[in-house]
Scaffold this motif. Structure first.
Motif, PDB file in Angstrom:
ATOM      1  N   ARG A  47      17.011  -2.538 -23.666  1.00 20.62           N
ATOM      2  CA  ARG A  47      16.508  -3.857 -23.284  1.00 20.62           C
ATOM      3  C   ARG A  47      17.020  -4.926 -24.252  1.00 20.62           C
ATOM      4  O   ARG A  47      17.337  -6.055 -23.853  1.00 20.62           O
ATOM      5  CB  ARG A  47      14.976  -3.868 -23.298  1.00 20.62           C
ATOM      6  N   THR A  48      17.097  -4.508 -25.530  1.00 21.64           N
ATOM      7  CA  THR A  48      17.589  -5.496 -26.515  1.00 21.64           C
ATOM      8  C   THR A  48      19.044  -5.851 -26.243  1.00 21.64           C
ATOM      9  O   THR A  48      19.468  -7.027 -26.315  1.00 21.64           O
ATOM     10  CB  THR A  48      17.446  -4.927 -27.931  1.00 21.64           C
ATOM     11  N   GLU A  49      19.862  -4.835 -25.883  1.00 25.50           N
ATOM     12  CA  GLU A  49      21.261  -5.108 -25.543  1.00 25.50           C
ATOM     13  C   GLU A  49      21.359  -5.999 -24.320  1.00 25.50           C
ATOM     14  O   GLU A  49      22.182  -6.926 -24.261  1.00 25.50           O
ATOM     15  CB  GLU A  49      21.993  -3.781 -25.298  1.00 25.50           C
ATOM     16  N   GLU A  50      20.505  -5.714 -23.310  1.00 31.69           N
ATOM     17  CA  GLU A  50      20.505  -6.575 -22.127  1.00 31.69           C
ATOM     18  C   GLU A  50      20.136  -8.007 -22.490  1.00 31.69           C
ATOM     19  O   GLU A  50      20.705  -8.983 -21.983  1.00 31.69           O
ATOM     20  CB  GLU A  50      19.537  -6.030 -21.087  1.00 31.69           C
ATOM     21  N   LEU A  51      19.119  -8.079 -23.407  1.00 30.07           N
ATOM     22  CA  LEU A  51      18.690  -9.413 -23.833  1.00 30.07           C
ATOM     23  C   LEU A  51      19.818 -10.143 -24.569  1.00 30.07           C
ATOM     24  O   LEU A  51      20.058 -11.346 -24.353  1.00 30.07           O
ATOM     25  CB  LEU A  51      17.464  -9.304 -24.747  1.00 30.07           C
TER      26      LEU A  51
END
Length: 460
Positions: A102-106
């Motif tokens: 999710r952090t990478e997507e963010l």
């Protein structure tokens, strides 16, 4: 840090709000796609933030549970709690893995959002440039509107001038038509007068011919009477006898001398009165004002108002005139014509204040004698053919030397000169006829007027 992020977000939100309002007001189509993409990204960012917050909260709960389990499970439930701890660790690992995704997507969403922000910034720059262009075009449009107004005013003035010109043109057309009608009427009257003049001229010629026939008849009758009287006188004279007194011959009386002179005449030869012209020349385009035969009798020259001198060859055997040459160069009417003693040159006086000399072999003037201030009426060669005398309406006579082409002397007569006589037989004398009814005699040796005869001059 949180406050700076909040300010950055507020600034972006404000810019987006202004761009949306401007896009709605001005219908800018190029901003629709960035706004749509920005909305999707904003939704995804908010969803990811909520998921991250939930995962953080769940992670905190799991960490608390792990701590509690570690505290409580060291004594009593060693094996079971170890198994539960292992499961919890697996669960934590999965959640951390999911949190990293999710952090990478963010991060990817943030990058994409930054790209869109850069695009929006570029679009804002372009929009400002277009605003500047719109301002320039507005100013140019104002200038063009002002120019258009001036042109419209000029057009209005030009239309007024054109309308006035049309009115003036129509007035001129009406005046021209009126003048044309008057001209047609006058022209018709002129033609009628010309026809009447021709008719009167024909009648006059007819009457002149009849008068000439009558005069010829009277002359013939008088001649017959003279011949008859002469024959009678001769018959009487032949009957007289000569008488001798003391061996000398008596002097004849006046009557006998006249009879003897008449006896020498050829009584049988009839006199001829010309009734028709021997030949007619019709080469001039205007009236003829001067005529002259050459001294040798081989040439005949004419001059007239058509500004030319025409020279003809005289054929005595056939009694005809053959055109020889046309002498040009004068700019006004020819008033007098004369040949020199050798019949090689022609001298003519003209109304253009000059006299000219031509060779009969060259149509161009050989000498131009200019100096009079009025029209030259007469020009004559002097006896030596090297000098010329001219008489003019400027009340002077001028003596010209042809060899040096200069005026040697100016004689002031005090009256307009109409004709001049000079040349062979007169020596150094010149005779001039003037407007004041006087004939003046000049002696070139003294350059003085020697005699004045106050009689009316009739030019030959």
């Amino acid at each position: 840090m949180m406050e700076a992020d909040a300010e950055w977000d507020d600034w972006k939100a404000e810019i987006l709000q202004q761009l949306r309002q401007r896009a709605q007001q001005e219908s800018i189509g190029c901003l629709t796609e960035p706004f749509t993409c920005h909305g999707h990204l904003q939704d995804q960012v908010e969803s990811c933030n909520r998921e991250i917050t939930r995962l953080k909260y769940h992670n905190q709960e799991l960490e608390q549970q792990v701590e509690e389990l570690e505290k409580s499970g060291r004594g009593e439930m060693g094996k079971e709690k170890g198994t539960a701890l292992t499961k919890a660790n697996k669960r934590i690992t999965e959640l951390q893995k999911k949190l990293g995704e999710r952090t990478e997507e963010l991060v990817a969403s943030s990058k994409q959002q930054n790209d869109y922000v850069a695009k929006v910034t570029n679009l804002v720059t372009q929009l400002r440039q277009r605003d500047d262009e719109v301002v320039k075009k507005d100013n140019r449009l104002k200038d063009m509107i002002q120019t258009q107004r001036k042109l419209e005013e000029s057009k209005h003035d030009a239309e007024e001038v054109l309308e006035a010109a049309h009115k003036a043109h129509q007035t001129l057309i009406d005046e021209h038509q009126a003048l044309q009608l008057a001209y047609n009427s006058t022209d018709g009257k002129l033609r009628e007068l010309q026809a009447e003049n021709d008719r009167f001229r024909k009648q006059l010629l007819h009457y002149k011919m009849k008068d000439a026939d009558r005069l010829n008849k009277e002359n013939y009758q008088q001649k017959m009477l003279r011949d008859k009287r002469l024959q009678n006188e001769l018959a009487e004279a032949s009957k007289t006898k000569t008488s001798k007194i003391k061996g000398s011959v008596a002097e004849p009386t006046k009557k006998e001398m006249k009879a003897s002179e008449l006896a020498l005449m050829d009584v049988s030869a009839p006199s001829i009165c010309p009734g028709s012209p021997l030949c007619t020349l019709d080469d001039h385009e205007n009236e003829v004002s001067a005529l002259c035969f050459s001294p040798d009798g081989n040439y005949f020259a004419t001059g007239g108002a058509d500004k030319v001198v025409k020279v003809y060859n005289w054929k005595p055997l056939s009694e005809t005139m053959e055109p020889r040459c046309t002498l040009q160069g004068s700019s006004a009417s020819i008033m007098s014509v004369q040949f020199d003693q050798l019949s090689k040159f022609v001298l003519a006086a003209s109304n253009d204040y000059a006299a000219r000399i031509w060779s009969i072999h060259d149509p161009r003037p050989k000498h131009n004698l200019t100096g009079h201030t009025n029209k030259v009426m007469a020009a004559r060669f002097l006896e030596d053919n090297h000098k010329v005398v001219t008489g003019s309406h400027d009340r002077t006579l001028k003596i010209w030397d042809i060899q040096v082409k200069t005026c040697q002397k100016t004689l002031f007569a005090g009256s307009s000169c109409n004709d001049v006589v000079a040349g062979k037989g007169l020596g150094s004398a010149i005779i001039s006829g003037h407007f004041d009814k006087r004939i003046r005699f000049w002696d070139l040796r003294l350059y003085e007027q020697t005699h004045s005869h106050s009689q009316t001059l009739l030019r030959a």
